[in-house]
Scaffold this motif. Structure first.
Motif, short mmCIF file in Angstrom:
data_model
loop_
_atom_site.label_atom_id
_atom_site.label_comp_id
_atom_site.label_asym_id
_atom_site.label_seq_id
_atom_site.Cartn_x
_atom_site.Cartn_y
_atom_site.Cartn_z
N VAL A 1 -4.90 -5.70 -8.74
CA VAL A 1 -3.90 -5.61 -7.67
C VAL A 1 -3.37 -4.17 -7.55
CG1 VAL A 1 -1.66 -6.41 -6.86
CG2 VAL A 1 -3.27 -8.04 -7.85
N ALA A 2 -3.12 -3.52 -8.67
CA ALA A 2 -2.60 -2.14 -8.61
C ALA A 2 -3.59 -1.24 -7.87
CB ALA A 2 -2.34 -1.62 -10.01
N MET B 1 -5.64 -2.26 -5.51
CA MET B 1 -5.55 -2.61 -4.08
C MET B 1 -4.33 -1.97 -3.45
SD MET B 1 -6.54 -6.62 -3.98
CE MET B 1 -8.09 -7.27 -4.54
N ASP B 2 -3.22 -1.95 -4.19
CA ASP B 2 -1.98 -1.36 -3.68
C ASP B 2 -2.15 0.15 -3.52
OD1 ASP B 2 0.74 -1.25 -2.94
OD2 ASP B 2 1.37 -0.86 -5.00
N GLN B 3 -2.77 0.78 -4.51
CA GLN B 3 -2.99 2.23 -4.45
C GLN B 3 -3.92 2.60 -3.29
OE1 GLN B 3 -1.81 4.87 -6.38
NE2 GLN B 3 -2.95 6.16 -4.94
N ASN B 4 -4.97 1.81 -3.12
CA ASN B 4 -6.02 2.19 -2.17
C ASN B 4 -5.97 1.40 -0.85
OD1 ASN B 4 -7.56 4.18 -3.81
ND2 ASN B 4 -7.70 2.44 -5.20
N ASP B 5 -4.89 0.69 -0.62
CA ASP B 5 -4.72 -0.08 0.63
C ASP B 5 -5.91 -0.97 0.92
OD1 ASP B 5 -2.22 1.07 1.02
OD2 ASP B 5 -3.07 2.78 2.09
N ALA C 1 -4.35 4.19 -11.15
CA ALA C 1 -3.36 3.11 -10.96
C ALA C 1 -3.59 1.94 -11.90
CB ALA C 1 -3.40 2.64 -9.51
N LYS D 1 -1.08 9.09 -2.37
CA LYS D 1 0.32 8.62 -2.38
C LYS D 1 1.11 9.34 -3.47
CE LYS D 1 -1.02 4.08 -0.58
NZ LYS D 1 -1.03 2.63 -0.76
N ILE E 1 5.24 2.14 0.14
CA ILE E 1 3.80 2.29 0.33
C ILE E 1 3.02 2.02 -0.95
CG2 ILE E 1 4.01 3.90 2.29
CD1 ILE E 1 3.27 6.13 0.16
N LYS E 2 3.76 1.87 -2.06
CA LYS E 2 3.09 1.63 -3.34
C LYS E 2 4.15 1.30 -4.39
CE LYS E 2 1.14 4.31 -7.10
NZ LYS E 2 0.20 3.35 -7.66
N GLU F 1 4.91 0.92 -8.81
CA GLU F 1 4.48 1.12 -10.19
C GLU F 1 5.58 0.59 -11.10
OE1 GLU F 1 1.59 5.01 -10.21
OE2 GLU F 1 3.59 5.27 -11.03
N SER G 1 0.17 -8.80 -12.34
CA SER G 1 -0.44 -8.86 -11.00
C SER G 1 0.58 -9.27 -9.93
CB SER G 1 -1.63 -9.81 -11.01
OG SER G 1 -1.26 -11.08 -11.52
N ALA H 1 2.83 -6.20 -9.29
CA ALA H 1 2.03 -5.19 -8.61
C ALA H 1 1.83 -5.55 -7.14
CB ALA H 1 0.68 -5.02 -9.31
N SER H 2 2.07 -6.82 -6.79
CA SER H 2 1.94 -7.28 -5.40
C SER H 2 3.26 -7.17 -4.63
CB SER H 2 1.50 -8.75 -5.37
OG SER H 2 0.23 -8.89 -5.94
N ARG I 1 4.65 -5.08 -2.76
CA ARG I 1 4.61 -4.60 -1.37
C ARG I 1 4.21 -5.73 -0.42
NH1 ARG I 1 0.72 -1.16 1.63
NH2 ARG I 1 -0.56 -0.90 -0.24
N TRP J 1 -3.37 -10.47 -2.22
CA TRP J 1 -3.74 -9.77 -3.45
C TRP J 1 -3.78 -10.73 -4.64
CZ3 TRP J 1 -0.11 -4.93 -2.54
CH2 TRP J 1 -0.76 -4.08 -1.64
N LEU K 1 -7.34 -13.26 -6.69
CA LEU K 1 -7.71 -13.35 -8.11
C LEU K 1 -8.10 -14.78 -8.50
CD1 LEU K 1 -4.80 -11.18 -9.59
CD2 LEU K 1 -7.18 -10.47 -9.28
#
Lengths: 175, 721
Positions: free
Chosen positions: A20-21, A23-27, A133, B11, B47-48, B50, B64, B67-68, B70, B623, B627
């Motif tokens: 997921v990280a 996917m978030d980093q790379n849109d 990421a 980013k 936009i991201k 962490e 996960s 991290a989702s 957004r 996202w 999985l």
């Protein structure tokens, strides 16, 4: 030697945070048919009593002598000057899938336009002094961004520690 | 590509890109160890994300779900404005209204119901997240209602009840200092990753790990010893372990002699639970039971890591967990460093190593000044032991029957009827309410039954106070403006308190003043906390002290650790609750109901965590759901599947005498042969429909979600499901 991403299989628990990280980093949006750059596998092995499970988080290995680069007829797959990773120039990719045939790990995936999409080692982040990421997010410290020999040294030191502990508690078997 | 373009592509925060990093915490899941969030913000938009490295628990990492964030925040399913229902209940037809109209309507309706039927006929319910709980409890009691309820009616409180019956004050595992950790049916790697990391680290320094779990999990995979019991037989296993410990004189004889009550009867009772008997009852080999007993009892410091719900989601759950926690007393591992250490909670069940006035804040009116709570007649031990709330599992029945008094209105925050056993039954009960309000981030099926729906915002759009066990505290500030017209649940509570005209000085003073009041004994203020957006370590943390029972009696009726419960002795004749941690098989099981088991030969075990979902909260995100393709599904052992001719991803029907659901089959050795495991809460296949409303532990009222009986059929492929 350049740094790349390693997996400590003993620590991976298959949580998928790395996927997921990334996917978030790379849109990357699966609902738009965009494939993930990283995937997690749960491996089950039958034992006498029940099963053993282990998890593997896998993505491009950024091979030193990468078969995909050799197979690519257009030069779309190159070594990134800054990170030393295997990078894709999508404008040169013709979607011929030669890289898929060549890659021994089954890594290459293709985006909605049919062009190669894969991990680029978060090259912009690495250049800015940040970790990729997936490594940054990993809650178990299973993904490591380092060079091969440093990773091996850590592994070796941990093994040495283990051996020392066993000898301390159980003797070295020589008495 | 230019340098700036590359920075934007990656980013990378800074002046060149205009990307700013703001701090918050994640509350998508809520284990009271919230992970810190770094939100990368460009033009007011995330936009991201962490993990925040400052956070002492998550240490810069996320799972996960976090991290989702957004996708969670920017979901198209967000409720945008307050809504008024215009169609029949359940249809989902709403009309946008203003906040003023919504809150004035709610206030006038609640006041009217209070005048006509009494304040107790209004229920206040807190689902996820937990940050607003103290404020909602105060609202309920200041309004005059004893009926503050939470999702802890099916999570945590029964585990706490079991510990309180044994010790008075619950103790948590001191993993960092333990020589042996006994994980009793928890999988922190998928539920609470920081605890998972602590276990991995402790294991690397040589800590022994025993895992009791009917399933194979990443935690059991790491164990020195995995005791894979049949679901719901935990008590028998604990009693067999106790048998070995006592027989081999591995128990702490000084502790038992000086600080315990009822040991002789307990010792007498465990006589029958030989390792062979244990194997017969639990399926765990006798040799492993012996090995576990020796491993746990012979090290200097051993801790038990319980789960908030797994063991207590059985009809015999509290008694089973009493037998488990008795092991900590038996071995003298209660309230010691490296054992189960008592740390008093500072705020929302979390020990923050600071003194606070939370209890005085939340209990704005004493219980004695209010009518009995919902569930009081049915679960008297709950009322004796659990100070915080009513038992919400009784709510559907009380709405339906109006007994012992009617429930007319419900003010729900994140209420989801799929949390209850016989979820369909509760859905129907909701239709009987005179007035129902639900506050949620997303338009859920439950919201469709509400008269008024209010849009809540997510953690990154609001302020909340949280403590951490490491002596850390954070009072977050909004990182982005609330989307649409959404508001923080706390703002809604304070606004309602004002419109209800409650004579409550702290509600009138506002949130910051309330926090100052709660934190007053610690010397920390809201103003100070705002200077530390990622949180701060508390000044003068309370130092952990062990064996506090030497100075202060156990908070039990005997003043000692109780192998035999004096509270339960009171009810032994009337309610049949055994004072010893007596083992009885689950209500529906091969042992208890052999006739039923002939037709329903599988054990139905539900609700174990998957790493990418937490209840229903991340099903809607691409996202997390990517999985777990082919979901909803049920886990089935490959040997059972072969026998029934079922292949991976075939559609199967899971059937109980109550109802049936159709799902995909997921073949995995993580479940034992003879057991079906299914995740809960899915709209397309809600497994809680399969349980009867009264399939509850009679002691705690907790549902027996983790062991019932079912059968499985391969669905007719011609039927479109």
């Amino acid at each position: 030697m350049d740094k790349t991403i390693y997996l400590d299989v003993k620590r991976c628990v298959g949580c998928g945070a790395c996927v997921v990280a990334c996917m978030d980093q790379n849109d990357i949006y699966p609902e738009k048919g965009q494939p993930a750059n990283r995937r997690v596998y749960q491996i089950e092995e039958n034992q006498d009593q029940g099963i053993d499970i282990c998890y593997l988080s896998v993505a491009c290995q950024h091979c030193e002598d990468s078969p995909c680069t050799m197979a690519c007829p257009t030069g779309a797959i190159r070594r990134d000057a800054a990170t030393g990773g295997v990078a894709v120039n999508k404008s040169l990719c013709i979607g011929c899938h030669s890289c898929a045939i060549a890659c021994p790990f089954g890594v290459p995936r293709y985006d909605a336009e049919g062009k190669l999409q894969k991990c680029n080692l978060c090259s912009e982040r690495v250049e800015a002094g940040l970790e990729p990421a997936c490594v940054r997010v990993c809650p178990q410290g299973a993904l490591i961004f380092d060079n091969a020999n440093s990773v091996q040294s850590l592994k070796e030191a941990a093994a040495a520690n283990n051996i020392a502990r066993i000898i301390r508690t159980q003797g070295d078997g020589c008495n | 590509m230019s340098d700036v373009q590359r920075l934007l592509q990656g980013k990378i925060p800074g002046a060149a890109t205009g990307i700013e990093v703001k701090k918050s915490i994640c509350a998508i899941c809520d284990p009271l160890t919230q992970c810190g969030l770094d939100l990368y913000i460009q033009d007011g938009r995330i936009i991201k994300v962490e993990g925040s490295k400052e956070n002492p628990y998550s240490k810069g990492t996320l799972c996960s779900k976090g991290a989702s964030t957004r996708q969670y925040v920017y979901s198209d399913d967000r409720i945008q404005t307050p809504l008024k229902r215009v169609g029949p209940r359940g249809e989902g037809k709403f009309e946008p209204i203003t906040w003023d109209e919504a809150l004035d309507t709610i206030a006038s309706q609640l006041k009217q119901i209070k005048e006509q039927a009494g304040p107790e006929t209004v229920g206040f319910f807190a689902g996820y997240a937990k940050f607003f709980r103290p404020f909602l409890k105060r609202l309920a009691h200041s309004f005059g209602s004893p009926n503050y309820m939470t999702e802890s009616s099916s999570c945590y409180q029964a585990m706490s009840m079991a510990q309180k019956l044994v010790f008075g004050r619950p103790g948590g595992p001191d993993i960092m200092r333990a020589d042996c950790l006994l994980v009793w049916s928890a999988n922190p790697f998928h539920a609470n990753p920081g605890n998972g990391r602590a276990i991995q680290n402790a294991k690397e320094r040589g800590m022994k790990l025993i895992v009791v779990d009917p399933r194979v999990t990443p935690t059991s995979a790491l164990a020195d010893l995995h005791l894979q019991l049949r679901p719901g037989t935990d008590g028998a296993l604990a009693l067999a372990i106790a048998h070995v410990i006592i027989k081999e004189k591995l128990h702490d004889q000084d502790f038992v002699a000086s600080y315990t009550y009822g040991f002789d009867e307990y010792k007498e009772y465990v006589q029958a639970f030989t390792p062979a008997k244990g194997e017969e009852l639990t399926g765990v080999p006798a040799s492993k039971i012996q090995e576990a007993a020796r491993m746990y009892a012979s090290v200097k410091r051993a801790a038990i890591l319980p789960s908030a719900s797994s063991v207590v989601h059985h009809t015999n759950g509290v008694q089973n967990y009493r037998a488990v926690f008795a092991l900590a007393g038996l071995t003298g591992n209660y309230d010691v460093l490296g054992g189960n250490l008592v740390n008093p909670p500072s705020f929302i069940h979390t020990p923050g190593l600071i003194p606070t006035r939370e209890h005085d804040f939340v209990q704005s009116r004493p219980w004695s000044d209010m009518p009995p709570r919902i569930g009081a007649d049915r679960f008297p031990v709950w009322m004796d032991i659990i100070d915080e709330e009513a038992q919400a599992m009784h709510l559907p029945e009380q709405i339906r029957t109006g007994s012992p008094y009617p429930v007319k209105a419900l003010l729900g925050f994140g209420l989801n009827y799929r949390m209850w056993p016989d979820s369909e039954g509760f859905r129907k009960s909701l239709e009987m309410l005179d007035f129902f309000v639900n506050v949620d981030i997303f338009m859920t099926d439950t919201c469709k039954y509400a008269d008024i729906v209010l849009p809540a915002c997510t953690s990154v759009e609001r302020s909340e106070l949280r403590c951490y066990g490491a002596g850390y505290i954070v009072f977050t500030q909004p990182a982005i403006a609330p989307r649409y017209q959404s508001r923080s649940d706390i703002d809604i509570i304070y606004d309602l308190a004002s419109r209800l005209g409650l004579d409550d000085p702290l509600f009138q003073a506002g949130l910051d003043a309330s926090i100052d009041w709660i934190l007053e004994p610690s010397g920390i203020t809201a103003a100070e906390l705002k200077k530390h957006p990622a949180g701060m370590f508390v000044p003068n943390p309370i130092k952990p002290q062990e064996r506090k029972y030497r100075e202060i009696d156990f908070a039990t009726l005997s003043g000692k650790m109780e192998f035999k419960s004096k509270v339960l002795e009171k009810y032994e004749d009337k309610s049949g609750h055994a004072a010893l941690p007596v083992y009885t098989p689950p209500k529906y099981s091969l042992e208890a109901t052999p006739e039923l088991a002939k037709d329903y030969p599988f054990i139905l075990n539900t609700g174990s965590r998957l790493p990418m979902f937490v209840h229903t909260r991340t099903f809607r995100l691409s996202w997390t759901s990517s999985l777990r393709p082919n979901f909803p599904s049920a886990d089935m052992n490959p040997t059972d599947a072969v026998r029934l001719g079922i292949r991976q991803d075939d559609t199967i029907r899971i059937i109980t005498p109550k109802d049936a659901v159709s799902v995909k089959a997921n073949l995995t050795g993580m479940v034992q042969p003879g057991v079906i495991h299914m995740y809960h809460g899915h709209q397309a296949a809600d497994v809680n429909r399969l349980f009867e409303e009264d399939y509850l532990d009679p002691l705690s009222g907790f549902p027996g979600f983790k062991s019932a009986l079912c059968k499985v059929e391969k669905a007719d492929e011609r039927v479109v499901l």
